[in-house]
Each structure stands twice: as structure tokens, then as C-alpha cells.
Motif scaffolding. Structure first.
Motif: not given
Length: 397
Positions: A132-136, A187-192, A224-232, A234-236
């Protein structure tokens, strides 16, 4: 990282790796009435979609379906909805939007409670682990926002300007919390992208880049990537190999960065990959003839396989930007684009159903890929490799 020779070595050798899409909304149908989740979860409750669960190609079609993420209309779903039938037949994932591009009406998200119920229904319909994906991203590119009951969030540009680890961590944890509130898991984030061109209508003007300084981008993106991992969640990271110098938006135009792109735009991708904090990488639809004279980056084996996987050492999943974006549809027929993307090494194909709304996009894409396998243009081994990589993006529960 300002030495031109060092930047060139990053591009040509990959030694640095060893050492260290705005997707938009579109029209929707009137919301369908709510219904019981237990009935929705019953596979027997809906017919199959175009032979996806029957016939000699059934297993192959389900395998292909698992590599697709698709957008749809509606704040609720029933077992008769095409998206639910597609999910039951093995669709890999969905992408949610707050508003539609064509009418600016609410599409999938009107409140936290509604969005969570929608996601629960979608996941109950799936025989597997649905993406279940989203741009946030924060700022203007936030599908969860005050208009639908979520807190306002700062943009990457604002976070990068502050460049304070504590501020960044609080911001990133807030984004991740909003995602877990509704059950989104990708999450399609972060923009790098580096903010090379502040007048870039797709990045700079929208505040979607942390900075033009690779150190600022990498530092804040890592948090940001680590915060998402902690919340389980995934990121793009996006948009490889760098969209920051563009003068157009690939959602609406064919965009050529051949004359403006700089090799240092690879640095955030390379350093984040080397640090082991990346879940997946999005391939951009930009043209860059310095890297491939013929194909957009997302359809280019030279970019995806040779540069990203080879020289930068990325072994995980590669995600497409919206395959229905104008940068692709104005240049390449849909069936050819799908084939080229998979041949290039892209694993997960995203169809936002925004520029057009096509309820048959799942079946037509599957038909194309089956045909390419039968003709020998693609192999099941390639599909199996993609499936294995995409499996790493699926929720663990």
C-alpha cells in the motif's frame, strides 16, 4: 566532494559504493457503499479478471501481477470493484492519492478513519502481503495533509535549510506515524535529487529537495530513512540518476537533462546505497543522452543495470515512476515501455491511473508481458529475480 576528479571516479568506477514521480491525482467514481470486511475477504465472492486465475498461464499471470502497483478511484471498495478483483488475482500493490488530477475531487483519502478502513479492506482482499504505497514527502507533496485531517508537514527544502538532526528526526517520525495510522507500508520518499536548478518546476519550485549540497541531502535523508525503518515502513529514494537540473516535469512533458545534468547528482544515491539505509530506488523518466543516447533512464539498461546496479552496487528493488506519465507515453508505446522497463532491470511497475484512467491496465500489462515471454524478449528468470527483489518491499505482517 567538490573535486571534479573525485566526482568522475564515482561515476566511472563505483569505488565510492564499496567505501561508503510528482505522481498526481485524477478523476474518481462516486464512492461505493461500505460493506463487511469478512465478505470482502472471501475469494469466492468475485469473478476472476480476464483469466488471471485460470488457464495454462494462471501462475505466470499471478507472478506478473505481483510486480504491478496501480491507482484506483474510490474512498471505499466492494467485492465487485475491479481493483479488489485484481488484488484477489495477485496484484502486487496499490497507490493512494488525496485528490484527482482531472477533477480535483477527493479520490482515496478524506479522513484518517476513512483511509485506515479503506486500507484494511484492500489488505483483507489480498491473498498475500499487499503493498500500500503513497507519496508522503512533506510540504506540497503530501497526500496526507490538513485538508483530510492530518497534520501539516514541512517540505524537504525547509528541513534542509534548518539542517538540524533533531528537527529532521521529529519531522521524519511524524511522517512515518501518519503512514502507519492508515496502514500504508511503502512511501515514495525521500527525494534525494540535488537542488541544482531552483527554478525546476518538478523539484526546486516545489521545495522537494533538501539542498544543492550532497552532504545536506545525505545527512537528512539518512535520518528520514531510519525513521521509516523504525516504523516498519519501506521507502523509495528518487529520482535516479538525478532530476534536480530539469526544466520540465516528467508527469506532463518529455524532459531532457543531457545538457544540465551533473555527475555529482549521483552522489546522494551512491552514498546512501553504500551506507545500507536504502530499501528501493526509483528510476526517473528523464532523457539523459550522456548516459543513454536512445532511452529514458527508466527504460535504459545502461542506467538501471549498468550504472545503478553495476557501478553503484545496488542489489535491491528498482521502482518505476508513473508508467502513464507523459514523458513515457509521448515517446514510447505502452507495451514497448513495459518491455523496455523490465529489460532495463526495473522490478516494480507503477501505474498511477492519473493521466488516464484505465480499469483494464492490469490485464493489458499482464497480456503484454506474457506475450514478451512467449516471444523470448523477456524470460521467466528475469521475472523471478524481480519478484524476489520486490518481495523485500512487502510488509512483514
Amino acid at each position: 566532494m567538490n573535486d571534479a576528479r573525485v566526482r568522475r571516479r564515482l561515476l566511472l568506477t563505483g569505488a565510492g559504493a564499496a567505501a561508503a514521480a510528482v505522481l498526481t491525482g485524477c478523476d474518481r467514481a462516486a464512492p461505493a457503499p461500505a460493506r463487511r470486511a469478512d465478505a470482502l475477504a472471501s475469494p469466492a465472492a468475485s469473478p476472476s479478471v480476464s483469466g488471471a486465475t485460470a488457464g495454462p498461464d494462471a501462475a505466470l499471470r499471478r507472478k506478473i501481477a505481483s510486480l504491478l502497483v496501480v491507482g484506483f478511484r474510490g474512498e471505499t471498495v466492494t467485492d465487485n470493484d475491479w481493483i479488489v478483483r485484481a488484488i484477489r488475482n495477485g496484484l502486487g500493490g496499490v497507490i493512494l492519492f488525496d485528490r484527482d488530477l482531472q477533477t480535483n475531487a477527493v479520490r482515496n483519502i478524506s479522513s484518517p478513519t476513512q483511509a485506515a478502513a479503506l486500507v484494511k479492506s484492500l489488505r483483507q482482499a489480498s491473498p498475500g502481503r499487499l503493498i500500500v504505497s503513497i507519496d508522503q514527502e512533506g510540504g506540497q507533496t503530501s497526500r496526507l495533509n490538513p485538508a483530510n485531517g492530518f497534520p501539516a508537514s514541512q517540505s524537504e527544502a525547509e528541513i534542509g535549510a534548518a539542517n538540524n538532526p533533531g528537527t529532521t528526526r521529529t519531522w521524519a517520525e511524524g511522517i512515518a506515524k501518519d503512514l502507519t495510522t492508515i496502514g500504508a507500508n511503502l512511501n515514495y520518499a525521500p527525494v534525494v535529487d540535488l537542488d541544482v536548478n531552483p527554478d525546476n518546476p518538478a523539484i526546486g519550485k516545489l521545495g522537494r529537495s533538501f539542498s544543492g549540497d550532497p552532504d545536506v541531502v545525505v545527512g537528512n535523508a539518512t535520518i528520514e530513512l531510519q525513521a521509516h525503518r523504525n516504523a516498519k515502513v519501506k521507502t523509495v529514494i528518487k529520482h535516479f540518476p538525478g532530476l534536480g537540473s530539469a526544466t520540465g516535469n516528467t508527469d506532463f512533458d518529455v524532459v531532457d537533462v543531457s545538457g544540465s545534468w551533473q555527475e555529482r547528482e549521483l552522489e546522494p544515491f551512491q552514498r546512501l546505497i553504500a551506507a545500507g539505509v536504502v530499501d528501493s530506488v526509483m528510476a526517473a523518466h528523464i532523457l539523459n543522452t550522456r548516459l543513454d543516447p536512445d532511452h529514458p533512464a527508466s527504460l535504459s539498461r545502461a542506467v538501471v543495470t549498468d550504472l545503478l546496479r553495476g557501478k553503484l552496487g545496488w542489489k535491491g528493488p528498482v521502482v518505476s515512476d508513473d508508467m502513464q506519465a507523459a514523458a513515457i507515453t509521448r515517446k514510447v508505446p505502452a507495451d514497448q515501455a513495459v518491455t523496455l522497463a523490465l529489460q532495463a532491470g526495473v522490478d516494480l511497475l507503477v501505474f498511477a491511473n492519473q493521466q488516464v484512467y484505465d480499469e483494464s491496465v492490469v490485464d493489458s500489462t499482464i497480456d503484454t508481458i506474457v506475450g514478451q515471454i512467449r516471444s523470448g524478449s523477456l524470460t521467466e528468470t528475469q521475472l523471478d529475480q524481480a519478484v524476489a527483489r520486490v518481495d523485500a518491499l512487502r510488509p512483514t505482517s
